[in-house]
Write a protein that holds these residues in place. Structure first.
Motif, mmCIF file in Angstrom:
data_model
loop_
_atom_site.group_PDB
_atom_site.id
_atom_site.type_symbol
_atom_site.label_atom_id
_atom_site.label_comp_id
_atom_site.label_asym_id
_atom_site.label_seq_id
_atom_site.Cartn_x
_atom_site.Cartn_y
_atom_site.Cartn_z
ATOM 1 N N ARG A 365 -2.027 -7.653 -5.062
ATOM 2 C CA ARG A 365 -2.582 -8.938 -5.481
ATOM 3 C C ARG A 365 -2.908 -8.924 -6.971
ATOM 4 O O ARG A 365 -3.308 -7.903 -7.511
ATOM 5 C CB ARG A 365 -3.856 -9.236 -4.684
ATOM 6 C CG ARG A 365 -3.635 -9.499 -3.209
ATOM 7 C CD ARG A 365 -4.924 -9.426 -2.432
ATOM 8 N NE ARG A 365 -5.426 -8.042 -2.365
ATOM 9 C CZ ARG A 365 -6.565 -7.694 -1.779
ATOM 10 N NH1 ARG A 365 -7.342 -8.615 -1.224
ATOM 11 N NH2 ARG A 365 -6.929 -6.424 -1.760
ATOM 12 N N ARG A 374 -3.288 -14.297 -6.254
ATOM 13 C CA ARG A 374 -1.916 -14.498 -5.792
ATOM 14 C C ARG A 374 -1.394 -13.194 -5.200
ATOM 15 O O ARG A 374 -1.605 -12.111 -5.749
ATOM 16 C CB ARG A 374 -1.009 -14.931 -6.942
ATOM 17 C CG ARG A 374 -1.488 -16.115 -7.739
ATOM 18 C CD ARG A 374 -1.630 -17.356 -6.889
ATOM 19 N NE ARG A 374 -0.357 -17.838 -6.397
ATOM 20 C CZ ARG A 374 -0.230 -18.903 -5.599
ATOM 21 N NH1 ARG A 374 -1.315 -19.559 -5.198
ATOM 22 N NH2 ARG A 374 0.963 -19.293 -5.188
ATOM 23 N N TYR A 375 -0.733 -13.309 -4.079
ATOM 24 C CA TYR A 375 -0.103 -12.158 -3.437
ATOM 25 C C TYR A 375 1.305 -12.008 -3.999
ATOM 26 O O TYR A 375 2.064 -12.989 -4.059
ATOM 27 C CB TYR A 375 -0.060 -12.337 -1.926
ATOM 28 C CG TYR A 375 -1.409 -12.203 -1.265
ATOM 29 C CD1 TYR A 375 -1.766 -11.026 -0.603
ATOM 30 C CD2 TYR A 375 -2.339 -13.237 -1.309
ATOM 31 C CE1 TYR A 375 -3.012 -10.892 -0.007
ATOM 32 C CE2 TYR A 375 -3.589 -13.105 -0.724
ATOM 33 C CZ TYR A 375 -3.919 -11.943 -0.072
ATOM 34 O OH TYR A 375 -5.147 -11.795 0.518
ATOM 35 N N ASP A 397 6.043 -14.037 -6.554
ATOM 36 C CA ASP A 397 4.859 -14.624 -5.914
ATOM 37 C C ASP A 397 5.183 -14.900 -4.452
ATOM 38 O O ASP A 397 6.049 -15.719 -4.134
ATOM 39 C CB ASP A 397 4.479 -15.923 -6.632
ATOM 40 C CG ASP A 397 3.140 -16.483 -6.151
ATOM 41 O OD1 ASP A 397 2.675 -16.060 -5.078
ATOM 42 O OD2 ASP A 397 2.574 -17.342 -6.854
ATOM 43 N N THR A 399 2.656 -15.608 -2.173
ATOM 44 C CA THR A 399 1.433 -16.163 -1.581
ATOM 45 C C THR A 399 1.766 -17.142 -0.462
ATOM 46 O O THR A 399 1.174 -17.077 0.630
ATOM 47 C CB THR A 399 0.600 -16.869 -2.663
ATOM 48 O OG1 THR A 399 0.337 -15.941 -3.730
ATOM 49 C CG2 THR A 399 -0.712 -17.372 -2.085
#
Length: 615
Positions: A365, A374-375, A397, A399
């Motif tokens: 992250r 954001r993952y 990204d 997420t």
């Protein structure tokens, strides 16, 4: 005589001086002969001795009414010629004869010294010229470094061949496919003097194929020689490594020496090396441009990380991290990573940069300046970078993908719960209905059907709640400004409790899905009526970071404030246990949090927080 020899500057001068000295000494005529040919004559009548009388030994002969003394000119074992002296009397004095032989040896010694001096001067001149040519060729090499295109290099090389090596007719042919194509010609050549030829034909083809220099002394005697211009008699052909061939021609036979070839090879070596550098630079620029274009147009963030900071980032990386390029490169790299992931990423990075060529793919992250998390999926390769090992990262990204995974997990959990409800909660009313029908059939007493009807109504309520729970699990994608008091009042109208009262002590407008927010209120209001009685008073009010629903009923038992949200939990006989679970799902779909908050007095209080206000 000795003085004349010492004053001589070269062999011809020496021969003339000794002849003149002999005449000055009283001889009528003096000649110098070499190989039967008279080279020098001194005296008034210019008489010459009979050449058939010339011998290797000292001798005298008569001729033309005078006597000739023929003195051999030698030094050591080398015979240079004959010194002939004319006199009107014979030479019979042995001492005089020996003295004249000594004069011949002195002249021979003088010629030897003069020739040696001339040889040294010639060698010195050649060395000076060669040094001058080398210096100029190296100067040309330095100029080639500044050339920005291949044609400039070819033309500079031809100019050097003309002006430094004195090759008036020369050109460079470059390989293009299966052909040697003329690229540059000397000023004395016409375009018709050079044509493209296959790479395996002629002297040029042989030079290119075998990568060796060829000197053709006479084209008429060389089988593969077929010059475009029939006037060419000799050819010098030099390979240019990886490029093509340089050729020089002459209308004279045997015009080129090994030294010419060596100088031409040196010049072409500079050409080959400069072209190699230029082509490498062009290829590198093209590669860098393609890579930069690829990186800049990439949908993923691309970054080079070294010594705790980012050395390079593309535009997508600035978007992902929420910082401009300067801020991102100046930031302490690890501070951009979520605190809980930093230790693991440090360990991975240290493992990768042990050597170039290592690769890892992992998830972590990142945290933006706004606090947004954001993952990301990191695909990292260690590379050689500016004399060190750095990590090249492609960062995507994920997420939204993670959110979909979490949503799927929640859906799977709900499916499992639904299956559990179907297998457990519905089984009891089904059994009651089946038993009542059986009793009615056995006894004929229809009052048993009343129990069956109650069981079926119970089943219908369970099914409706299960379907409602499934619908409310979906995430809210679009919101609108919603007045809490207004939607709360609308929801209250659907509650069948004429003796109950709703008090609205809220004036906020929030960002929500209006329909689902109404269902949240409906379930909370019904829960209050079911547990607190039909004359309950329910209050909709503000709270910190959101809003609350409060009733004046008996409240929630101690220790049950979390359990009340579990599917199937209920404290009343006809409850399904899904009402508050539905409320929790609607709250989570909005990214809100709902809690059953203990109160100091009677009544239950439900607080919904994390709400974004729209007013």
């Amino acid at each position: 005589m000795t003085r004349a020899i010492h004053r001589a500057e070269h062999a011809t001068d020496l021969r003339e001086r000794v002849c003149e000295a002999a005449v000055s000494a009283g001889y009528e005529t003096a000649c110098y002969l070499e190989g039967g040919e008279t080279l020098t004559v001194a005296g008034e009548d210019g008489a010459r001795p009979p050449t058939d009388a010339v011998d290797a030994e000292f001798t005298t002969v008569d001729g033309d009414s005078r006597h000739w003394i023929l003195v051999p000119v030698s030094y050591g074992d080398t015979r240079y010629g004959t010194f002939a002296l004319a006199t009107d009397h014979t030479v019979e004095d042995e001492t005089r004869s020996e003295r004249l032989v000594g004069v011949g040896e002195t002249i021979g010694h003088g010629i030897a010294n003069t020739e040696e001096m001339q040889a040294r001067q010639r060698i010195a001149g050649e060395l000076h010229e060669e040094r001058r040519q080398f210096e100029k060729l190296h100067s040309v090499a330095a100029q080639m470094v500044g050339c920005e295109d291949e044609q400039s290099i070819y033309q500079l090389a031809i100019d050097a061949a003309e002006n430094i090596l004195d090759f008036d007719i020369c050109g460079i042919d470059v390989v293009e496919g299966d052909w040697l194509v003329p690229k540059a010609l000397s000023t004395d050549m016409e375009s018709s003097d050079s044509e493209r030829i296959p790479t395996d034909e002629g002297v040029a083809g042989e030079t290119f194929q075998e990568s060796k220099r060829i000197i053709v002394a006479d084209v008429s005697e060389y089988a593969d020689a077929d010059p475009t211009n029939p006037d060419y008699r000799s050819i010098l052909s030099i390979p240019i490594e990886g490029v093509g061939v340089f050729q020089a021609a002459s209308e004279r036979r045997d015009a080129f020496s090994d030294r010419d070839a060596e100088l031409a090879e040196l010049l072409m070596a500079h050409v080959a090396e400069t072209l190699k550098r230029l082509r490498s630079e062009e290829a590198l620029r093209e590669s860098e441009e393609k890579y930069r274009t690829l990186v800049e147009q990439s949908h993923d963030a691309v970054a080079i990380f070294r010594d705790g900071s980012y050395e390079f980032v593309n535009d997508r990386a600035t978007e992902l991290f929420g910082r401009d390029e300067e801020a991102l490169r100046n930031a302490e790299g690890w501070s951009l990573i979520h605190p809980e992931d930093r230790a693991e990423l440090r360990a991975i990075h240290e493992e990768l940069v042990v050597e170039a060529g290592r690769q890892r793919t992992f998830e972590a992250r990142i945290r933006r300046p706004s606090g947004d998390v954001r993952y990301c999926e990191f695909s990292v390769t260690s590379i050689d970078y500016d004399g060190d090992v750095a990590s090249l990262s492609s960062i995507r990204d994920i997420t939204e993908r993670k959110e979909r995974e979490w949503e799927l997990e929640r859906q799977n959990e709900r499916l499992e719960e639904f299956a559990s409800v179907v297998s457990h909660d519905l089984r009891s009313p089904i059994n009651v209905a089946q038993g009542s029908v059986d009793l009615t059939q056995q006894t004929g007493e229809e009052e048993h059907l009343d129990r069956a009807e109650d069981a079926l109504e119970r089943m219908e309520a369970l099914v409706e709640d299960i379907l409602d729970l499934a619908r409310q699990g979906r995430h809210v994608d679009e919101t609108e400004p919603v007045d809490l008091a207004e939607v709360g009042t609308e929801a209250w109208e659907s509650v069948d409790a004429p003796d109950a009262t709703l008090a609205t002590d809220v004036a906020a407008t929030v960002a929500a899905d209006r329909g689902r927010l109404r269902e949240l209120f409906e379930n909370l209001f019904r829960n209050a009526v079911e547990h607190a009685g039909e004359d309950v008073t329910v209050t909709l009010t503000d709270c910190e970071d959101g809003f609350a629903v409060v009733d004046d009923g008996p409240g929630i038992p101690d220790g049950a404030h979390e359990a009340v949200f579990e599917r199937g939990y209920t404290s009343v006989d006809d409850g399904t246990g899904f009402g508050l679970a539905i409320v929790e799902n609607i709250a989570e779909a909005h990214d809100w949090t709902i809690e059953a908050v203990p109160t100091d007095g009677p009544g239950a209080r439900f607080e919904i927080t994390g709400v974004n206000r729209a007013d």
